[in-house]
Design a protein around this motif. Sequence first.
Motif, PDB file in Angstrom:
ATOM      1  N   SER A   1      10.178  -2.612  -3.315  1.00 56.37           N
ATOM      2  CA  SER A   1       9.402  -1.798  -2.390  1.00 56.37           C
ATOM      3  C   SER A   1       8.537  -0.805  -3.154  1.00 56.37           C
ATOM      4  O   SER A   1       8.835  -0.433  -4.289  1.00 56.37           O
ATOM      5  CB  SER A   1      10.319  -1.052  -1.412  1.00 56.37           C
ATOM      6  OG  SER A   1      11.082  -0.083  -2.099  1.00 56.37           O
TER       7      SER A   1
ATOM      8  N   ARG B   1       5.973   2.769  -2.286  1.00 55.66           N
ATOM      9  CA  ARG B   1       5.443   3.745  -1.343  1.00 55.66           C
ATOM     10  C   ARG B   1       4.348   4.524  -2.040  1.00 55.66           C
ATOM     11  O   ARG B   1       4.524   4.988  -3.166  1.00 55.66           O
ATOM     12  CB  ARG B   1       6.557   4.695  -0.899  1.00 55.66           C
ATOM     13  CG  ARG B   1       6.083   5.784   0.048  1.00 55.66           C
ATOM     14  CD  ARG B   1       7.195   6.759   0.370  1.00 55.66           C
ATOM     15  NE  ARG B   1       6.679   7.916   1.095  1.00 55.66           N
ATOM     16  CZ  ARG B   1       7.109   9.151   0.923  1.00 55.66           C
ATOM     17  NH1 ARG B   1       8.024   9.411   0.026  1.00 55.66           N
ATOM     18  NH2 ARG B   1       6.610  10.136   1.634  1.00 55.66           N
ATOM     19  N   GLN B   2       3.206   4.658  -1.358  1.00 58.79           N
ATOM     20  CA  GLN B   2       2.080   5.357  -1.946  1.00 58.79           C
ATOM     21  C   GLN B   2       1.489   6.331  -0.934  1.00 58.79           C
ATOM     22  O   GLN B   2       1.296   5.993   0.239  1.00 58.79           O
ATOM     23  CB  GLN B   2       1.001   4.375  -2.402  1.00 58.79           C
ATOM     24  CG  GLN B   2      -0.166   5.022  -3.114  1.00 58.79           C
ATOM     25  CD  GLN B   2      -1.077   4.002  -3.778  1.00 58.79           C
ATOM     26  OE1 GLN B   2      -0.766   2.814  -3.824  1.00 58.79           O
ATOM     27  NE2 GLN B   2      -2.199   4.456  -4.290  1.00 58.79           N
ATOM     28  N   VAL B   3       1.197   7.553  -1.398  1.00 57.25           N
ATOM     29  CA  VAL B   3       0.622   8.595  -0.549  1.00 57.25           C
ATOM     30  C   VAL B   3      -0.530   9.243  -1.312  1.00 57.25           C
ATOM     31  O   VAL B   3      -0.404   9.547  -2.501  1.00 57.25           O
ATOM     32  CB  VAL B   3       1.676   9.667  -0.178  1.00 57.25           C
ATOM     33  CG1 VAL B   3       1.023  10.792   0.626  1.00 57.25           C
ATOM     34  CG2 VAL B   3       2.821   9.050   0.612  1.00 57.25           C
TER      35      VAL B   3
ATOM     36  N   GLY C   1      -1.450   7.091   3.848  1.00 59.34           N
ATOM     37  CA  GLY C   1      -0.530   6.217   3.136  1.00 59.34           C
ATOM     38  C   GLY C   1       0.799   6.075   3.850  1.00 59.34           C
ATOM     39  O   GLY C   1       0.873   6.164   5.079  1.00 59.34           O
ATOM     40  N   ASP C   2       1.847   5.879   3.055  1.00 62.38           N
ATOM     41  CA  ASP C   2       3.164   5.561   3.594  1.00 62.38           C
ATOM     42  C   ASP C   2       3.954   6.835   3.887  1.00 62.38           C
ATOM     43  O   ASP C   2       4.848   7.236   3.122  1.00 62.38           O
ATOM     44  CB  ASP C   2       3.920   4.672   2.600  1.00 62.38           C
ATOM     45  CG  ASP C   2       3.154   3.406   2.275  1.00 62.38           C
ATOM     46  OD1 ASP C   2       2.675   2.751   3.221  1.00 62.38           O
ATOM     47  OD2 ASP C   2       3.022   3.071   1.083  1.00 62.38           O
TER      48      ASP C   2
ATOM     49  N   LYS D   1       5.105   9.576   7.554  1.00 63.76           N
ATOM     50  CA  LYS D   1       5.165   9.672   9.008  1.00 63.76           C
ATOM     51  C   LYS D   1       3.813  10.115   9.581  1.00 63.76           C
ATOM     52  O   LYS D   1       3.063  10.842   8.941  1.00 63.76           O
ATOM     53  CB  LYS D   1       6.239  10.683   9.413  1.00 63.76           C
ATOM     54  CG  LYS D   1       7.644  10.304   9.001  1.00 63.76           C
ATOM     55  CD  LYS D   1       8.621  11.400   9.395  1.00 63.76           C
ATOM     56  CE  LYS D   1      10.040  11.045   8.977  1.00 63.76           C
ATOM     57  NZ  LYS D   1      10.998  12.134   9.327  1.00 63.76           N
TER      58      LYS D   1
END
Length: 239
Positions: free
Chosen positions: A103, A105-107, A122-123, A125
């Motif tokens: 997995s 996750r990028q923000v 990005g990823d 909420k």
Amino acid sequence: MKSPLSLFAAVLLGALLPGRAAALEPFVADYQVYNGGKALGDATMQVLPSSGAGRWRIDLDIRAERGMMGLAGAAAQQSTVFDLVGDAYRPLSQALVRKVVFSKRQVIGTYDWNARSARWTGDLKDTRKQPIALQDGDMSGLLINLAVIRDAQPGKTLNYRFVDGGRARPHQYLVAQELESVKVGDMSFNAMRVNRVQSGNEETVIWVVDGVPTPVRILQRENGQDTYDLRLVEYKGVP
């Protein structure tokens, strides 16, 4: 790595000039990452000039060899591009990438100081994708680490506003009155212990040595247990 003599000289100079605002200088620092006293991997923190006049970049790259986040091969990279307004570190953009085997996750964050607004994509909420109104002095988490290095003095209270990852909240740090011994590689120095005042079950402690541009140790705890512990191995200036 700085030689023991040059490192001692830097620390001695800091002791002779208390309360000064150190000029920002590029450096690369290597850390060992621990959890509960066990080595988990390595980390690198660096501050370097960035593209664009007067711009800088701070990066933190954590590489877990085993155990961290429950899986081998986990990694996290954070980066903030910033400039200087007086002595203040002003964030301009931000990136976060976390990888755990299968997995990712990028923000990405943008701080628009003309519009006085920050926003992330990005990823994360949906509630954290809403714009946040910027205030003078707002910083990302990485920049707050640099500010603590700059501002720490025994007995001082440090107040900052954390604006990072779609969240904004005050951060307050208390610097211990007394210095304590901390090992840096094969050497020991008297360091300032800086505790972040937090509600709930989290605790952050940063150890600062005057004259050293990076924390000599960063400890994060949750529910009284260490979640990560970064201990400086070496650092060097960048020409």
